[in-house]
Design a protein around this motif. Structure first.
Motif, PDB file in Angstrom:
ATOM      1  N   PHE A  64       0.838  -1.210   0.000  1.00 11.40           N
ATOM      2  CA  PHE A  64       0.000   0.000   0.000  1.00 11.40           C
ATOM      3  C   PHE A  64       0.865   1.250   0.000  1.00 11.40           C
ATOM      4  N   ALA A  65       1.847   1.301   0.919  1.00 12.88           N
ATOM      5  CA  ALA A  65       2.699   2.487   1.025  1.00 12.88           C
ATOM      6  C   ALA A  65       3.494   2.704  -0.254  1.00 12.88           C
ATOM      7  N   ALA A  66       4.136   1.648  -0.752  1.00 10.24           N
ATOM      8  CA  ALA A  66       4.931   1.781  -1.971  1.00 10.24           C
ATOM      9  C   ALA A  66       4.059   2.213  -3.141  1.00 10.24           C
ATOM     10  N   GLY A  67       2.868   1.641  -3.247  1.00  2.17           N
ATOM     11  CA  GLY A  67       1.976   1.986  -4.326  1.00  2.17           C
ATOM     12  C   GLY A  67       1.472   3.421  -4.245  1.00  2.17           C
ATOM     13  N   ALA A  89      10.811  -5.941  -7.553  1.00  2.00           N
ATOM     14  CA  ALA A  89      10.254  -5.962  -8.903  1.00  2.00           C
ATOM     15  C   ALA A  89       9.076  -5.002  -9.013  1.00  2.00           C
ATOM     16  N   PHE A  90       8.251  -4.943  -7.964  1.00  2.00           N
ATOM     17  CA  PHE A  90       7.109  -4.024  -7.968  1.00  2.00           C
ATOM     18  C   PHE A  90       7.582  -2.578  -8.021  1.00  2.00           C
ATOM     19  N   ALA A  95       7.132   3.692 -11.720  1.00  2.00           N
ATOM     20  CA  ALA A  95       8.015   4.855 -11.614  1.00  2.00           C
ATOM     21  C   ALA A  95       7.693   5.736 -10.426  1.00  2.00           C
ATOM     22  N   ASP A  96       6.426   5.735  -9.978  1.00  2.00           N
ATOM     23  CA  ASP A  96       6.027   6.594  -8.871  1.00  2.00           C
ATOM     24  C   ASP A  96       5.956   5.849  -7.540  1.00  2.00           C
ATOM     25  N   ALA A 230      15.667   8.130   0.154  1.00  2.00           N
ATOM     26  CA  ALA A 230      16.037   6.818  -0.377  1.00  2.00           C
ATOM     27  C   ALA A 230      15.431   6.600  -1.754  1.00  2.00           C
ATOM     28  N   SER A 231      15.896   5.554  -2.414  1.00  2.00           N
ATOM     29  CA  SER A 231      15.334   5.170  -3.704  1.00  2.00           C
ATOM     30  C   SER A 231      15.362   3.654  -3.827  1.00  2.00           C
TER      31      SER A 231
END
Length: 250
Positions: A64-67, A89-90, A95-96, A230-231
């Motif tokens: 949820f957070a990453a999305g 991979a997700f 990109a966002d 971070a990235s």
């Protein structure tokens, strides 16, 4: 700049510790405190999310957070390298997507102990890990032990796999990256890890013991402050401490 933090698992021991640290810090602000009944939508608008829940809930929170593009620090155990690869991979495919920092252990001493074990790994063929935690810990082996075993496996490289005789016998422990790991769950213990190396006529033991939850404070603050910049996917507090330590950024 004040960093707004949403804490998932805020009612647990680690969550309560994190909330206190956030409230005491001048550069951090508690955006939301989530428990098991809270909607994940409460994380929206946060600059950073912190997941200190349990293995069964963690994946949904991270996704949820990453999305939603929110950087998230994951302190929940139970994340294997395969599961982390799925998240990687997700994140690469969106990109966002927000960056994800997996921190198996927030203790500086524990991180150093795992790094020292990786340094010693190429010099010994017999290596086993014994980790002990309180009786209520639901996952085994611990995330710290998994991380340590993976670092040992990576460090051995051309040395080949660890010698693990009779690994088919359950009492010999679970193989993680080829390293036997033995888990103890006992009353009266906070957390301890021993990495035992056997050589010709000698043994070497690297031990880390957690005596108080205060040992996690510096690591929690470092991770929360590092997450906005971070990235991708980062694994291990060591990646934030010193790039010279044996660690992994994915």
């Amino acid at each position: 700049m004040t960093i707004r933090v949403a804490v998932a698992g805020a009612t647990g021991k680690m969550g309560q510790l994190a909330v206190r640290l956030i409230e005491e810090a001048d550069d951090l602000e508690l955006h939301a405190a989530l428990d098991s009944r809270s909607s994940l939508d409460l994380m929206l608008g946060a600059d950073v999310a912190l997941d200190v829940t349990h293995p069964g809930a963690s994946a949904q929170i991270v996704e949820f957070a990453a999305g939603a593009g929110i950087p998230i620090v994951v302190g929940t155990s139970g994340w294997s390298s395969d599961r982390i690869s799925d998240i990687s991979a997700f994140v690469r495919g969106h990109a966002d997507a927000g960056p994800v920092l997996f921190i198996p252990n927030f203790s500086i001493g524990s991180v150093l102990g795992s790094a020292f074990a990786a340094l010693a790994a190429p010099y010994f063929d017999s290596i086993e890990i014994v980790e002990a935690h309180h009786a209520g810990k639901v996952d085994s082996p611990s995330g710290t032990a998994v991380r340590t075993a993976e670092l040992i496996g990576d460090a051995r490289g051309e040395s080949g796999p660890v010698a693990a005789p009779h690994a088919d016998q359950r009492a010999r422990g679970q193989l993680v990256s080829g390293v036997p790991v033995h888990s103890l769950r006992l009353a009266g213990i906070a957390a301890e890890q021993r990495v035992v190396f056997g050589g010709d006529g000698e043994t070497l033991t690297i031990t880390h013991s957690t005596l108080s939850s205060s040992s996690y404070e510096a690591g929690i603050l470092l991770a929360l402050r590092s997450a906005p910049a971070a990235s991708g996917v980062t694994v291990g507090l060591d990646s934030l401490l010193d790039p010279g330590l044996p660690g992994t950024a994915r």
